[in-house]
Scaffold this active site. Structure first.
Site, short mmCIF file in Angstrom:
data_model
loop_
_atom_site.label_atom_id
_atom_site.label_comp_id
_atom_site.label_asym_id
_atom_site.label_seq_id
_atom_site.Cartn_x
_atom_site.Cartn_y
_atom_site.Cartn_z
N PRO A 26 0.76 -1.27 0.44
CA PRO A 26 -0.30 0.12 -0.22
C PRO A 26 0.70 1.25 -0.19
CG PRO A 26 0.25 -1.24 1.94
CD PRO A 26 0.87 -2.00 1.30
N LEU A 27 0.07 2.05 -1.29
CA LEU A 27 1.31 3.69 -1.18
C LEU A 27 0.40 4.82 -0.98
CD1 LEU A 27 4.51 2.05 -3.88
CD2 LEU A 27 4.66 2.93 -1.51
N GLN A 80 -5.53 -1.95 2.98
CA GLN A 80 -5.80 -2.14 4.32
C GLN A 80 -6.36 -0.55 5.69
OE1 GLN A 80 -2.13 0.66 4.44
NE2 GLN A 80 -0.97 -1.08 5.72
N CYS A 110 2.14 4.39 9.71
CA CYS A 110 2.19 5.08 8.56
C CYS A 110 2.80 6.14 9.68
CB CYS A 110 0.90 5.49 8.64
SG CYS A 110 0.87 7.33 8.41
N LYS A 149 0.49 -4.29 9.22
CA LYS A 149 1.61 -4.01 8.68
C LYS A 149 2.60 -3.36 9.68
CE LYS A 149 3.82 -1.79 5.07
NZ LYS A 149 4.24 -0.23 5.05
N ASN A 211 9.75 -5.91 4.55
CA ASN A 211 9.43 -4.85 4.46
C ASN A 211 10.46 -3.83 4.09
OD1 ASN A 211 7.58 -1.73 4.57
ND2 ASN A 211 8.33 -3.14 1.72
N GLY A 212 11.08 -3.06 3.08
CA GLY A 212 11.90 -1.79 3.43
C GLY A 212 13.15 -2.58 2.86
N SER A 235 7.92 -1.75 -2.37
CA SER A 235 7.05 -0.54 -1.64
C SER A 235 8.11 0.92 -2.74
CB SER A 235 7.61 -0.10 -0.37
OG SER A 235 6.47 -0.42 0.73
N ARG A 236 8.37 1.23 -2.69
CA ARG A 236 9.04 2.23 -3.43
C ARG A 236 9.73 1.83 -4.72
NH1 ARG A 236 12.36 5.89 0.83
NH2 ARG A 236 12.77 4.37 1.65
C1 LIG Z 1 4.44 8.15 -0.35
C2 LIG Z 1 4.51 6.31 0.41
C3 LIG Z 1 3.06 5.97 0.39
C4 LIG Z 1 3.38 5.34 1.83
N1 LIG Z 1 2.04 4.77 2.36
C5 LIG Z 1 1.95 3.26 2.37
C6 LIG Z 1 0.34 3.18 3.28
O1 LIG Z 1 -0.27 3.97 2.33
N2 LIG Z 1 -0.33 1.63 4.05
C7 LIG Z 1 1.48 1.74 4.48
O2 LIG Z 1 1.33 0.37 5.73
N3 LIG Z 1 2.51 2.30 4.09
C8 LIG Z 1 2.69 2.95 3.27
N4 LIG Z 1 4.04 3.44 3.33
C9 LIG Z 1 5.96 2.46 3.40
C10 LIG Z 1 5.90 1.46 2.81
O3 LIG Z 1 4.96 0.61 2.17
C11 LIG Z 1 6.64 1.54 2.84
O4 LIG Z 1 6.56 0.39 4.01
C12 LIG Z 1 7.91 2.04 3.46
O5 LIG Z 1 8.43 2.35 2.01
C13 LIG Z 1 8.92 0.86 3.29
O6 LIG Z 1 9.96 0.09 2.01
P1 LIG Z 1 10.83 0.12 1.24
O7 LIG Z 1 12.65 0.90 1.79
O8 LIG Z 1 10.73 -0.63 -0.28
O9 LIG Z 1 10.52 1.87 0.31
C14 LIG Z 1 4.01 4.32 1.86
C15 LIG Z 1 6.27 4.65 1.40
C16 LIG Z 1 6.48 6.62 0.90
C17 LIG Z 1 6.53 6.46 0.48
#
Ligand SMILES: Cc1cc2nc3c(=O)[nH]c(=O)nc-3n(C[C@H](O)[C@H](O)[C@H](O)COP(=O)(O)O)c2cc1C
Length: 328
Positions: A26-27, A80, A110, A149, A211-212, A235-236
Site C-alpha cells: 500500500p502506498l 489496508q 504510517c 503491517k 519490507n524495506g 514499496s518504493r
Molecule cells: C509515498 C509513500 C506512501 C506510503 N503509503 C503507505 C500506506 O498507505 N500504507 C503502508 O502501510 N505503508 C505505506 N508506505 C510505506 C511503504 O509501504 C513501505 O513500508 C516503506 O516505503 C518501506 O519500504 P521501501 O524501503 O521498500 O520503500 C508508504 C511509503 C511511501 C514512500
C-alpha cells in the site's frame, strides 16, 4: 535445487493461496487505480490499495471508497485499514470483505503526525495490546485473511516488533509485514533487517513478510537470505519500474536478468499516462503526472529539464502533443 529457488513459493494465508510470495505495498497517494493497472500485468502475489481510514470508511465517505476502486484483473487484491478504535475494526473489515477484497490489512506503520496523533498508524506501536484487540475483532468478523503491517518500533529505544509479532499471531493474523525502520526514522536511513529476522524467529505459523529497501532483484535475494522471511513486500521499488516483480521472479527462478532500456521506461511512462488520464480529472491527472514523470525519467540525463517541462503543462492535450518527442 539452486539455493535461491527455495525462497520462491506460493504463500498460504488461511484458505487463500497467493500464487507467489512477492507482494506490492500500500502506498498512500501512489498505489491508486492507474498505478495498479501498471503492476497487475506482472502478476505480483497481491496488490494492496492505498490505506483507508476506518472512520471514513464507516461513514461512507465517497473519496475513501474511490481509493478502493479495482477491477477483476487486479485480484488477488488487499485493502489496508488505518485507525485505532477497536469497536470499529469489525464493521470496517466487513465492508472490505463485502467489497470483494481477498485480504484485509491493518496499518500500524504510517509515521505521519496527522495519523499518529489519534494513536493510529505507527501510533499503534505504543499500544501492542490494542493491536491485538483490533486484529482479533477483524478476524472474528470476516472470512478473508487478516494481515498487519508494522514498523520495528516507535524509536530505537523502543523496538517491539517481536513482541507485536507474538500478539498478532495470537490474535489470528495470517501474516505480519515488518518495515525494518522505526517511526522516528520515517523513510530515511536504512531498514534494519535484523529485526525482521528476530520476528521470523518469534512467529510460529504466521507468515513474516520482509519490507524495506528492496529496490531490485539483488536486494530481494538478500532480504530472503538475511531474514529467512516467507515473503517480500515491495514499496518504493515499484515506482517507475513495475517490472521489478518480473525481475525478482526471474532471479529467484535462476533465469538471466532482462535489460531495461530507456525506451522501456518511456513506453511505461506513456502507458501510465494513459491510465492516469483515463481515470482522473484533467486537473488531478496533471498533478499526478508531475509525480509519476519523476519516477520514469529520474535516471535520464536532463531529468531536471523534464521535471520543469511537466510543471509547465496546462492541459492533457499539451502532454499528448509532447509525447511523440520521446524515444520509444
Ligand atoms: C509515498 C509513500 C506512501 C506510503 N503509503 C503507505 C500506506 O498507505 N500504507 C503502508 O502501510 N505503508 C505505506 N508506505 C510505506 C511503504 O509501504 C513501505 O513500508 C516503506 O516505503 C518501506 O519500504 P521501501 O524501503 O521498500 O520503500 C508508504 C511509503 C511511501 C514512500
Amino acid at each position: 535445487m539452486e539455493p535461491h529457488k527455495k525462497f520462491f513459493k506460493p504463500l498460504q494465508l488461511g484458505s487463500l493461496t497467493l500464487p507467489s510470495n512477492i507482494l506490492c505495498a500500500p502506498l498512500a497517494g501512489c498505489s491508486d487505480f492507474p498505478f495498479r493497472k501498471m503492476t497487475a500485468p506482472f502478476r505480483p502475489a497481491l496488490i494492496y490499495c492505498e490505506m483507508v481510514k476506518i472512520d471514513a470508511l464507516i461513514r461512507h465517505d465517497p473519496h475513501t471508497y474511490r481509493l478502493l476502486d479495482y477491477e477483476t484483473d487486479m485480484h488477488p487484491i488487499g485493502a489496508q485499514l488505518c485507525g485505532s478504535k477497536a469497536h470499529m475494526a469489525a464493521p470496517a473489515a466487513r465492508i472490505i470483505e463485502d467489497l470483494g477484497f481477498d485480504v484485509v490489512d491493518f496499518n500500524c506503520g504510517c509515521p505521519v503526525d496527522k495519523v499518529t496523533k489519534d494513536g493510529s498508524g505507527s501510533g499503534m506501536l505504543k499500544h501492542p495490546e490494542l493491536i491485538g484487540e483490533m486484529i482479533a475483532n477483524m478476524v472474528a468478523a470476516v472470512k478473508i485473511p487478516v494481515t498487519v503491517k508494522i514498523r520495528t518500533g516507535w524509536d530505537e529505544r523502543s523496538i517491539n516488533a517481536p513482541e507485536i509479532t507474538a500478539i498478532a499471531e495470537k490474535a489470528g493474523a495470517k501474516a505480519i509485514c515488518i518495515h525494518g525502520r522505526t517511526r522516528e526514522q520515517g523513510y530515511s536511513g536504512s531498514a534494519n533487517w535484523d529485526h525482521i529476522r528476530a520476528c521470523k524467529q518469534v512467529a510460529k505459523e504466521m507468515h513474516v513478510i520482509g519490507n524495506g529497501d528492496v529496490f531490485n532483484a539483488e536486494s530481494a535475494l538478500k532480504m530472503f537470505e538475511t531474514t529467512q522471511c516467507d515473503a517480500i513486500l515491495l514499496s518504493r521499488g515499484t515506482m517507475g519500474q513495475p517490472w521489478i516483480i518480473e525481475d525478482i521472479y526471474r532471479a529467484l527462478s535462476g533465469l538471466p536478468a532482462l535489460v531495461r532500456t530507456q525506451e522501456d521506461y518511456h513506453r511505461a511512462f506513456i502507458e501510465h499516462f494513459r491510465h492516469v488520464s483515463d481515470y482522473q480529472s484533467e486537473r488531478r491527472a496533471l498533478l499526478d503526472l508531475r509525480r509519476i514523470s519523476c519516477w520514469y525519467f529520474k535516471k535520464e540525463h536532463g531529468a531536471k529539464n523534464m521535471r520543469e517541462t511537466f510543471q509547465r503543462f496546462q492541459s492533457l492535450k499539451e502532454v499528448q502533443e509532447w509525447i511523440p518527442t520521446l524515444q520509444v
